[in-house]
Scaffold this active site. Structure first.
Site, PDB file in Angstrom:
ATOM      1  N   LYS A 196       1.965   5.932  -0.102  1.00 36.96           N
ATOM      2  CA  LYS A 196       1.633   5.355  -1.408  1.00 36.96           C
ATOM      3  C   LYS A 196       0.397   4.476  -1.307  1.00 36.96           C
ATOM      4  O   LYS A 196       0.418   3.417  -0.682  1.00 36.96           O
ATOM      5  CB  LYS A 196       2.793   4.510  -1.947  1.00 36.96           C
ATOM      6  CG  LYS A 196       2.525   4.106  -3.411  1.00 36.96           C
ATOM      7  CD  LYS A 196       3.351   2.953  -3.886  1.00 36.96           C
ATOM      8  CE  LYS A 196       2.752   1.619  -3.549  1.00 36.96           C
ATOM      9  NZ  LYS A 196       1.453   1.338  -4.220  1.00 36.96           N
ATOM     10  N   GLU A 270       1.374  -4.638   9.110  1.00 37.91           N
ATOM     11  CA  GLU A 270       0.057  -5.218   9.374  1.00 37.91           C
ATOM     12  C   GLU A 270      -0.277  -6.075   8.173  1.00 37.91           C
ATOM     13  O   GLU A 270      -0.529  -5.557   7.090  1.00 37.91           O
ATOM     14  CB  GLU A 270      -0.968  -4.093   9.599  1.00 37.91           C
ATOM     15  CG  GLU A 270      -2.175  -4.568  10.382  1.00 37.91           C
ATOM     16  CD  GLU A 270      -3.307  -4.971   9.477  1.00 37.91           C
ATOM     17  OE1 GLU A 270      -3.328  -6.162   9.087  1.00 37.91           O
ATOM     18  OE2 GLU A 270      -4.146  -4.135   9.155  1.00 37.91           O
ATOM     19  N   CYS A 304      -8.472  -8.135   6.233  1.00 39.08           N
ATOM     20  CA  CYS A 304      -7.360  -8.914   6.798  1.00 39.08           C
ATOM     21  C   CYS A 304      -7.798  -9.659   8.046  1.00 39.08           C
ATOM     22  O   CYS A 304      -7.288 -10.731   8.340  1.00 39.08           O
ATOM     23  CB  CYS A 304      -6.164  -8.019   7.083  1.00 39.08           C
ATOM     24  SG  CYS A 304      -6.607  -6.520   7.938  1.00 39.08           S
ATOM     25  N   GLU A 401      -4.819 -17.418   3.278  1.00 36.56           N
ATOM     26  CA  GLU A 401      -5.696 -16.246   3.176  1.00 36.56           C
ATOM     27  C   GLU A 401      -6.257 -16.164   1.756  1.00 36.56           C
ATOM     28  O   GLU A 401      -5.507 -16.055   0.794  1.00 36.56           O
ATOM     29  CB  GLU A 401      -4.912 -14.973   3.505  1.00 36.56           C
ATOM     30  CG  GLU A 401      -5.784 -13.731   3.464  1.00 36.56           C
ATOM     31  CD  GLU A 401      -5.046 -12.467   3.898  1.00 36.56           C
ATOM     32  OE1 GLU A 401      -3.994 -12.153   3.318  1.00 36.56           O
ATOM     33  OE2 GLU A 401      -5.538 -11.789   4.822  1.00 36.56           O
TER      34      GLU A 401
HETATM   35  P1  NAI Z   1       0.274  -6.424  -1.925  1.00 35.26           P
HETATM   36  O1  NAI Z   1       0.809  -6.735  -0.586  1.00 35.26           O
HETATM   37  O2  NAI Z   1       1.119  -6.699  -3.119  1.00 35.26           O
HETATM   38  O3  NAI Z   1      -0.111  -4.879  -1.996  1.00 35.26           O
HETATM   39  C1  NAI Z   1      -0.220  -4.002  -0.886  1.00 35.26           C
HETATM   40  C2  NAI Z   1       0.559  -2.718  -1.160  1.00 35.26           C
HETATM   41  O4  NAI Z   1       1.952  -2.999  -1.265  1.00 35.26           O
HETATM   42  C3  NAI Z   1       0.191  -2.019  -2.463  1.00 35.26           C
HETATM   43  O5  NAI Z   1       0.221  -0.619  -2.253  1.00 35.26           O
HETATM   44  C4  NAI Z   1       1.309  -2.445  -3.396  1.00 35.26           C
HETATM   45  O6  NAI Z   1       1.521  -1.534  -4.453  1.00 35.26           O
HETATM   46  C5  NAI Z   1       2.485  -2.458  -2.461  1.00 35.26           C
HETATM   47  N1  NAI Z   1       3.602  -3.305  -2.875  1.00 35.26           N
HETATM   48  C6  NAI Z   1       3.591  -4.401  -3.682  1.00 35.26           C
HETATM   49  N2  NAI Z   1       4.829  -4.916  -3.802  1.00 35.26           N
HETATM   50  C7  NAI Z   1       5.649  -4.140  -3.059  1.00 35.26           C
HETATM   51  C8  NAI Z   1       7.049  -4.169  -2.759  1.00 35.26           C
HETATM   52  N3  NAI Z   1       7.850  -5.118  -3.248  1.00 35.26           N
HETATM   53  N4  NAI Z   1       7.564  -3.224  -1.944  1.00 35.26           N
HETATM   54  C9  NAI Z   1       6.761  -2.283  -1.406  1.00 35.26           C
HETATM   55  N5  NAI Z   1       5.449  -2.198  -1.659  1.00 35.26           N
HETATM   56  C10 NAI Z   1       4.880  -3.116  -2.469  1.00 35.26           C
HETATM   57  O7  NAI Z   1      -1.113  -7.171  -2.075  1.00 35.26           O
HETATM   58  P2  NAI Z   1      -1.876  -7.563  -3.452  1.00 35.26           P
HETATM   59  O8  NAI Z   1      -0.898  -8.131  -4.444  1.00 35.26           O
HETATM   60  O9  NAI Z   1      -2.675  -6.410  -3.872  1.00 35.26           O
HETATM   61  O10 NAI Z   1      -2.829  -8.725  -2.947  1.00 35.26           O
HETATM   62  C11 NAI Z   1      -2.386 -10.066  -2.909  1.00 35.26           C
HETATM   63  C12 NAI Z   1      -2.903 -10.785  -1.686  1.00 35.26           C
HETATM   64  O11 NAI Z   1      -2.400 -10.154  -0.525  1.00 35.26           O
HETATM   65  C13 NAI Z   1      -4.396 -10.743  -1.488  1.00 35.26           C
HETATM   66  O12 NAI Z   1      -5.030 -11.743  -2.191  1.00 35.26           O
HETATM   67  C14 NAI Z   1      -4.522 -10.898  -0.003  1.00 35.26           C
HETATM   68  O13 NAI Z   1      -4.483 -12.256   0.338  1.00 35.26           O
HETATM   69  C15 NAI Z   1      -3.314 -10.214   0.523  1.00 35.26           C
HETATM   70  N6  NAI Z   1      -3.608  -8.842   0.997  1.00 35.26           N
HETATM   71  C16 NAI Z   1      -3.783  -8.657   2.318  1.00 35.26           C
HETATM   72  C17 NAI Z   1      -4.098  -7.412   2.804  1.00 35.26           C
HETATM   73  C18 NAI Z   1      -4.309  -7.217   4.242  1.00 35.26           C
HETATM   74  O14 NAI Z   1      -4.755  -6.145   4.655  1.00 35.26           O
HETATM   75  N7  NAI Z   1      -4.012  -8.179   5.063  1.00 35.26           N
HETATM   76  C19 NAI Z   1      -4.273  -6.263   1.923  1.00 35.26           C
HETATM   77  C20 NAI Z   1      -4.019  -6.535   0.539  1.00 35.26           C
HETATM   78  C21 NAI Z   1      -3.720  -7.800   0.118  1.00 35.26           C
END
Ligand code: NAI
Ligand code: MG
Length: 493
Positions: A196, A270, A304, A401
């Site tokens: 996904k 990760e 990240c 972050e």
């Molecule tokens: P997120 O962690 O919500 O999204 C990442 C993925 O997880 C997306 O595909 C999303 O649809 C999915 N997801 C969301 N809620 C879920 C759940 N309960 N169960 C399973 N999958 C789920 O990140 P978001 O909201 O886009 O970004 C928020 C903050 O997260 C950013 O500001 C950043 O600080 C951090 N982030 C860090 C990343 C990294 O690579 N370390 C990548 C993306 C966001």
């Protein structure tokens, strides 16, 4: 040692104006609507729902994406299970490898189209998607294709076997690259997958689905379903998956960990980071300045492992900060499709709000802010490169972050002090060390609690090299031989 001339400025031709050099969009064929890719076919969602994906640089709609509900997730997991049982796990490993090589070559053939769509859908500069993301995507498939029939060499006498069906959830910062990091090692080791992508950047994963279809990969080996958090949660909770691989926020990582506890599902997580980038006084300062820029402004800081906490040794602090400001003024912020652009669009309105929130917090906490004087477009989601000095170790902008083009700078005097400061974080994904001394590099890499430590460089990636974190940055490794380990069990264990 020669004394430095502290008044010397870095010479950049800041007065130069670049004529626009936009990349052509003609290679990018984007359909009005995308369905779910299940069992080798594009199928309408049971949910009957679609959501828009936009170009964050213009706020214009690009396409509509199917929203998978629990019934769609169930279909995809069943397709993956059936492909695993009837075809993929039985196929000679050498044959599996051939499919993966084919996918890698087709990605190369369609590299321009993929780069353009990545930039349109996600906002990153075309130069980065063209020269960084897409080449790494192809390399990753090539690399793991090579391992497919050599698992006995990777894990001698251990009879490595696939886990079964992997559920994979990826973020929006490196959309196709994350898909490659997930899919390539999983299918090379004989697993089947349901992936996904993130809701703001689904398009290149769906283009990959087209490539996979064209490559004649047996139906169901790779399924790509789209949707937001609820779709992700339905995948995590589906009893038919054996493993979950997740890249994204620590917050969601924790939820996933909680959801799978006691189920026997394996996981690699990760998550976030707050990397220390450490500049010693004997470092090649001009190169270090480039490394600082690359560390925090690459991909708008949506990285990240971004070097978002800068530690500069006191004796060179003023010099480094001044040169950094000079260099910042040369950065071009704007149209991601322009080949001159250094910093493109912030991925979403939500993320821009988050970055702006932290910029306010930084000021409130007493940080001294410097933003470049460049103009930014009035539509779309843009943010000026921002640095803060006079930052305390305890301040939120040096602990949390931000995931945007915002750098928190502190000084230090001794090695011991900077090690303590660098490790004083809930995260542990990456770090950078800049010094002329090899012994200092070894000392630092031993003591920094981070999965990756770069020396006199930053943000280097290679498919042969493992990547992953400590502490709240997650667990498990992706890339290299270590990346295979996350997708096998040992029958002889
Ligand atoms: P997120 O962690 O919500 O999204 C990442 C993925 O997880 C997306 O595909 C999303 O649809 C999915 N997801 C969301 N809620 C879920 C759940 N309960 N169960 C399973 N999958 C789920 O990140 P978001 O909201 O886009 O970004 C928020 C903050 O997260 C950013 O500001 C950043 O600080 C951090 N982030 C860090 C990343 C990294 O690579 N370390 C990548 C993306 C966001
Ligand atoms: Mg988008």
């Amino acid at each position: 040692m020669a004394t430095r001339n502290n008044t010397l400025k870095l010479k950049f031709d800041t007065a130069r104006n670049y004529a626009p050099a936009p990349e052509s969009k003609s290679s990018a064929i984007i359909a009005e609507r995308y369905e779910l890719f299940i069992d080798g076919k594009f199928v309408k969602p049971e949910s009957k729902k679609y959501f828009d994906t936009i170009n964050p640089a213009t706020e214009g709609k690009l396409s509509e994406i199917a929203e998978a509900n629990a019934a769609d997730v169930d279909k995809a997991v069943k397709a993956a299970r059936s492909a695993y049982d009837t075809t993929w796990k039985k196929m000679p490993a050498k044959e599996r490898g051939k499919y993966i090589y084919r996918i890698a070559r087709m990605i190369q053939e369609r590299a321009r189209e993929l780069a353009v769509i990545e930039t349109l859908d996600g906002g990153k500069p075309i130069r980065e998607s063209r020269d960084f993301d897409i080449p790494i995507v192809a390399n990753h498939f090539f690399y793991y294709a090579g391992w497919a029939d050599k698992l006995e060499y990777a894990f001698p006498n251990r009879n490595a076997q696939p886990l079964g069906v992997a559920g994979q959830i990826i973020p929006w910062n490196f959309p196709l690259m994350m898909a490659a990091w997930k899919i390539a090692p999983a299918i090379a080791t004989g697993n089947t997958v349901v992936l996904k992508p993130a809701e703001t950047t689904s398009l290149t994963a769906l283009k990959l689905a087209e490539i996979i279809q064209e490559a004649d990969l047996p139906p169901g080996v790779v399924n790509i379903i789209t949707g937001a958090g609820d779709t992700g949660a339905a995948l995590v909770n589906h009893p038919g998956i054996n493993k979950i691989a997740f890249t994204g926020s620590t917050e969601v990582g924790k939820k996933i960990q909680h959801a799978i506890s006691g189920t026997g599902k394996k996981a690699t997580l990760e998550l976030g980071g707050k990397a220390a980038n450490i500049i010693f006084d004997d470092a090649p300062i001009d190169q270090a300045v480039e490394g600082i820029i690359n560390g925090i402004f690459f991909n708008q800081g949506h990285v990240c492992c971004a070097g978002s906490r800068l530690y500069v040794q006191e004796s060179v602090f003023n010099e480094v900060v001044r040169k950094l400001k000079d260099r910042l003024e040369t950065l071009i912020v704007g149209d991601p499709m322009d080949k001159n652009t250094d910093i493109g669009a912030i991925n979403s309105k939500q993320q821009l709000d988050q970055v702006n929130k932290y910029i306010k917090i930084g000021q409130k906490e007493g940080g001294e802010m410097f933003q470049t004087s460049c103009s930014i477009p009035s539509t779309g989601f843009f943010c000026r490169p921002t640095i803060f000095t006079n930052v305390a170790q305890s301040s939120r902008i040096s602990q949390e972050e931000i995931f945007g083009p915002v750098l928190a700078i502190q000084s230090f005097r001794t090695d011991e002090e900077v090690i303590e400061k660098a490790n004083n974080t809930p995260y542990g994904l990456s770090a950078g060390v800049w010094t002329d001394k090899g012994s200092k590099i070894f000392n630092m890499t031993q003591q920094l609690r981070a999965g990756v430590v770069w020396a006199n460089t930053f943000n280097q990636f290679d498919p042969t090299s493992p990547f992953g974190g400590y502490k709240e940055s997650g667990y498990g490794r992706e890339g290299g031989l270590h990346g295979l380990m996350s997708y096998v069990k040992f029958a002889n264990a």
